[in-house]
Design an enzyme around this catalytic site. Structure first.
Site, short mmCIF file in Angstrom:
data_model
loop_
_atom_site.label_atom_id
_atom_site.label_comp_id
_atom_site.label_asym_id
_atom_site.label_seq_id
_atom_site.Cartn_x
_atom_site.Cartn_y
_atom_site.Cartn_z
N CYS A 126 0.88 -1.17 0.00
CA CYS A 126 0.00 0.00 0.00
C CYS A 126 0.91 1.20 0.00
O CYS A 126 1.47 1.56 1.03
CB CYS A 126 -0.92 -0.01 1.22
SG CYS A 126 -1.92 1.49 1.34
N CYS A 129 -0.51 4.24 2.29
CA CYS A 129 -0.64 4.14 3.76
C CYS A 129 -0.29 2.73 4.20
O CYS A 129 0.87 2.34 4.15
CB CYS A 129 -2.01 4.59 4.25
SG CYS A 129 -3.39 3.92 3.32
N SER A 130 -1.27 1.94 4.63
CA SER A 130 -0.95 0.64 5.22
C SER A 130 -2.06 -0.37 4.97
O SER A 130 -2.24 -1.28 5.77
CB SER A 130 -0.73 0.82 6.72
OG SER A 130 -1.88 1.43 7.30
N CYS A 131 -2.81 -0.20 3.90
CA CYS A 131 -3.92 -1.11 3.62
C CYS A 131 -3.39 -2.53 3.44
O CYS A 131 -2.39 -2.75 2.75
CB CYS A 131 -4.68 -0.65 2.38
SG CYS A 131 -5.37 1.00 2.60
#
Lengths: 222, 124
Positions: A126, A129-131
């Site tokens: 991602c 971000c941090s998906c």
């Protein structure tokens, strides 16, 4: 409550190393001086409880649910896909529905399963971000959220994979899938040779978290 | 970077960076609680994941280096909840002062007595 015991090393068989049962260091928590942001967490939680927006029990249950999700869930999906051709087809067609059928509900999000073969290797990231496919793998590792991984894996995936110890032949195509808030990916690693006749439980043991992110291969049987 | 190509700082795909540090840690209780509050608040319709990201992205690149992941999250969850009218800024200030006055460590200040068999928050 049980969650308050995470930093009690003497409760674990790994107390001499200061590592948790999963082999990772504990983040400083309970017995360290209160930080500004921890202070805020406590205040926000208590305000939400006082306002009747949530309850302590709901917060505990949410954490329990989080703790109960792990890469073992994803491994079940992969092992089944290796063993059941009809399921594999459903999974590759519509992973959201196929994984829900196994009890791994991703909620309002969409899930896409991407399959590794002899000629294609997939890896997920991602960049924004941090998906992460948390419903199948639990919470992401720190490195998944690092600038280095997010920035570079889309541009120099082979170099990044080599940093994980995975060197792919030049004739294997590498595909990098950039997740979004609404769309998550999971890699279905290639089934290792010599695994014919293994049970689902035996196959699941060959499927690591990293193999479902795409920074490793499924483990060959011993 | 954002000066030259119009990107905002979080839009980092394809940029140069050092080698991946293969680090991980088990999440601390306070971090899991932040995550739980985010899930509960969004499930209840107080804000959305886009709201979470908007506030984090507005922090700018410096804070990305200085703050940990769940520090950024709790900052954003709090900001979104205030915007949603869940509580006021002065209620937050009052509660934070009350919490801080309870002790010196997270364990002491978190109480945990609301539904916990471990009374007093000292989980020993």
């Amino acid at each position: 409550m049980p969650h308050d015991h995470h930093d009690h090393d003497h409760d674990t068989p790994h107390s001499h190393t200061g590592m948790s049962s999963s082999g990772h260091p504990y983040r400083q928590d309970q017995d360290e001086p209160l930080t500004y942001w921890q202070n805020m967490e406590i205040a926000v939680r208590e305000l939400l409880i006082e306002k009747g927006i949530t309850t302590e029990l709901e917060v505990m249950r949410q954490i329990d649910q989080m703790d109960n999700r792990s890469p073992a869930d994803g491994a079940k999906v992969v092992a089944r896909a290796w063993s059941d051709t009809a399921f594999r087809a459903r999974l590759l067609e519509d992973a959201t529905t196929a994984t829900r059928e196994m009890g791994f509900d991703i909620g309002a999000l969409q899930l896409i399963a991407v399959e590794n073969t002899d000629s294609v290797h997939n890896v997920i990231v991602c960049t924004l971000c941090s998906c992460y496919p948390r419903n199948l793998l639990g919470l992401p590792p720190d490195w998944y959220k690092q600038r280095a991984y997010r920035s570079r894996v889309v541009k120099a995936p082979r170099k990044v994979l080599a940093e994980f110890g995975l060197v792919l032949p030049d004739d294997v195509t590498v595909r990098v899938h950039d997740s979004t808030a609404d769309m998550r990916y999971i890699v279905i690693p290639a089934r290792p040779a010599g695994t014919e006749g293994l049970s689902l439980a035996e196959l699941e043991k060959l499927v690591s978290r990293d193999s479902m992110i795409g920074v490793a291969l499924a483990t060959a049987p011993e | 970077m954002s000066d030259t190509d119009g990107r905002r700082w979080h839009d980092m795909g394809g940029l140069e960076a050092g080698p991946v540090r293969l680090e991980e840690h088990d999440y601390a209780l306070w971090e899991k609680r932040v995550d739980a509050l985010m899930v509960l608040a969004t499930t209840k319709g107080l804000f959305t994941v886009d709201g979470l990201r908007r506030v984090i992205e507005d922090l700018g690149p410096d804070y990305y280096e200085k703050m940990s992941y769940y520090e950024r999250w709790v900052h954003s969850v709090n900001q979104n909840l205030i915007e949603a009218g869940a509580y006021s800024l002065s209620e937050l200030a009052g509660k934070m002062a009350e919490v801080k006055a309870r002790g010196t460590t997270y364990g002491e200040c978190a109480l945990n007595e609301l539904s916990s068999p471990c009374a007093g928050g000292r989980d020993d």
